[in-house]
Design an enzyme around this catalytic site. Structure first.
Site, PDB file in Angstrom:
ATOM      1  N   SER A  34       9.130   1.269   4.867  1.00  9.81           N
ATOM      2  CA  SER A  34       9.233  -0.182   4.678  1.00  9.81           C
ATOM      3  C   SER A  34      10.701  -0.579   4.586  1.00  9.81           C
ATOM      4  CB  SER A  34       8.444  -0.601   3.427  1.00  9.81           C
ATOM      5  OG  SER A  34       8.410  -2.011   3.309  1.00  9.81           O
ATOM      6  N   THR A  35      11.140  -1.124   3.455  1.00  8.68           N
ATOM      7  CA  THR A  35      12.512  -1.607   3.326  1.00  8.68           C
ATOM      8  C   THR A  35      13.516  -0.487   3.595  1.00  8.68           C
ATOM      9  OG1 THR A  35      11.735  -3.116   1.612  1.00  8.68           O
ATOM     10  CG2 THR A  35      14.110  -2.832   1.821  1.00  8.68           C
ATOM     11  N   HIS A  58       6.580  -1.496   7.941  1.00  9.24           N
ATOM     12  CA  HIS A  58       6.237  -2.848   7.517  1.00  9.24           C
ATOM     13  C   HIS A  58       7.156  -3.841   8.216  1.00  9.24           C
ATOM     14  CE1 HIS A  58       4.574  -1.150   3.460  1.00  9.24           C
ATOM     15  NE2 HIS A  58       3.695  -1.062   4.443  1.00  9.24           N
ATOM     16  N   MET A 102       9.725  -0.324  -0.591  1.00  6.10           N
ATOM     17  CA  MET A 102       9.339  -0.856  -1.890  1.00  6.10           C
ATOM     18  C   MET A 102       7.824  -0.837  -2.036  1.00  6.10           C
ATOM     19  SD  MET A 102      10.129  -4.652  -3.473  1.00  6.10           S
ATOM     20  CE  MET A 102       9.091  -5.481  -2.255  1.00  6.10           C
ATOM     21  N   ASP A 131       2.499   1.453  -1.064  1.00  8.51           N
ATOM     22  CA  ASP A 131       1.696   1.655   0.136  1.00  8.51           C
ATOM     23  C   ASP A 131       1.971   3.049   0.708  1.00  8.51           C
ATOM     24  OD1 ASP A 131      -0.113   1.002   2.146  1.00  8.51           O
ATOM     25  OD2 ASP A 131       1.440   0.213   3.464  1.00  8.51           O
TER      26      ASP A 131
END
Length: 357
Positions: free
Chosen positions: A178-179, A204, A297, A300
């Site tokens: 993600s991030t 993401h 973050m 998930d």
């Protein structure tokens, strides 16, 4: 309580007004400036430097990417891109993320004010994640609706079956991030040779952005990288990126793997969801798989990676020192789903070991 100092740079007066109001409504956030272009921002930042910059791309006098590169070269600072949800905007935003931005928040051309209010949680969470991010990792490595119910991957996947997985010569690597993941994936995939295991990826990212992201990776990688389509086969020398706004699952027919791209509710606040991919890999590939969870973050992927480990798959997590945000790997480690923690630079080597197992 130390408040997060935010500088907003956007030529839209509506965006500046609405975003300032949304952020100022949070106790831990302070907007120290809302200006129409980067030149005004640089003047303001001479007296007070922000913890996070929320940045538009297309602006007069100086575009957002030029400003972003200048900031990252002089004083690396977490940047959240606030970009228009268009095909053209997607291409430009991917360039911005490659230059060091840590997250992207989308905005439409029409209904802008209401859209920003409806998606306030996404904006605030992105700012908080950016404030905690290790943005120097990006520089050195270079470079949704409000949810009422938190779904698990069970809303997408069928009930567990009794079909035991047997070993085959076909291996599959599943990556979730993600991030900070756009830069991390670039570092991993660009280092792989043409002959590498088949790879499936959930990053993401909003709808319309994943196609541009995959195309950029494809242009710099030896392996083929593209946005996944329903029923695509998972083959050696190729990485399939889950489309933004869709879930991606692994399926198996005989000794061959393919992906299924489906609609469905958000899972762990995301679509695509890493948990959906990982749990489908656990069911369909079992010990023939490698699961990798990287910077991001939230949690998930943590449950899905544990399922993968429980059925005999190899499981890895990116280490804290090389993560932009050590959230998803930390949660996966805490739940017992990680067999080995490795730095970003070592993940490619671990992937290539799949060909010799």
């Amino acid at each position: 309580m130390k408040r997060i100092k935010v500088m907003l740079v956007d030529d839209s007066a509506v965006v500046r007004q609405v975003v300032t109001g949304l952020l100022e409504g949070e106790r831990d956030v302070e907007v120290i400036g809302a200006v129409a272009d980067p030149l005004l921002a640089m003047t303001r930042m001479k007296t007070e430097w922000p913890d996070v910059i929320v940045l538009d791309i297309e602006m007069p006098r100086m575009d957002g990417i030029t400003f972003l590169k200048k900031i990252m070269g002089e004083r690396p600072t977490p940047v959240v891109i606030c970009s228009t949800l268009t095909e053209k905007g997607a291409q430009t935003t991917i360039e911005a993320m490659a230059a060091g931005a840590v997250a992207v928040i989308t905005k439409p051309k029409l209904g802008l004010k209401q859209y920003l209010k409806d998606n306030a949680d996404d904006l605030v969470n992105a700012v908080r994640a950016a404030a905690r991010s290790n943005v120097r990792r990006i520089v050195s490595s270079h470079a949704p609706p409000v949810i009422v119910e938190k779904h698990s991957a069970s809303v997408i996947l069928p009930p567990p079956g009794s079909d035991a997985m047997t070993r085959t010569t076909q291996r599959v690597v599943a990556i979730g991030t993600s991030t900070g993941g756009t830069q991390a994936l670039e570092a991993v995939l660009a280092g792989l040779p043409r002959v590498s295991p088949g790879i499936v990826v959930v990053q993401h990212m909003p709808e319309k952005f994943t196609e541009a992201f995959a195309a950029r990776l494809d242009s710099i990688c030896q392996i083929e990288v593209r946005e996944a389509r329903n029923n695509d086969r998972v083959i050696q020398g190729q990485a399939l990126i889950a489309p933004g706004g869709k879930h991606m699952l692994l399926r198996r027919q005989g000794a061959q793997y393919f992906v299924e791209v489906v609609d469905g509710p958000l899972v762990n606040r995301h679509r695509p969801s890493v948990d959906v991919l990982f749990r489908s890999v656990a069911k369909c590939a079992g010990p023939n798989a490698l699961g990798v969870i990287m910077t991001g973050m939230g949690d998930d992927g943590a449950a899905g990676l544990l399922e993968m480990r429980n059925v005999g798959a190899r499981t890895l997590a990116q280490d804290e020192a090389s993560c932009v945000v050590f959230g998803m790997p930390k949660e996966a480690i805490k739940r017992g789903g990680v067999a080995k923690t490795v730095p970003l630079a070592g993940i490619g080597r671990e992937i290539m070991q799949e060909l010799t197992l």
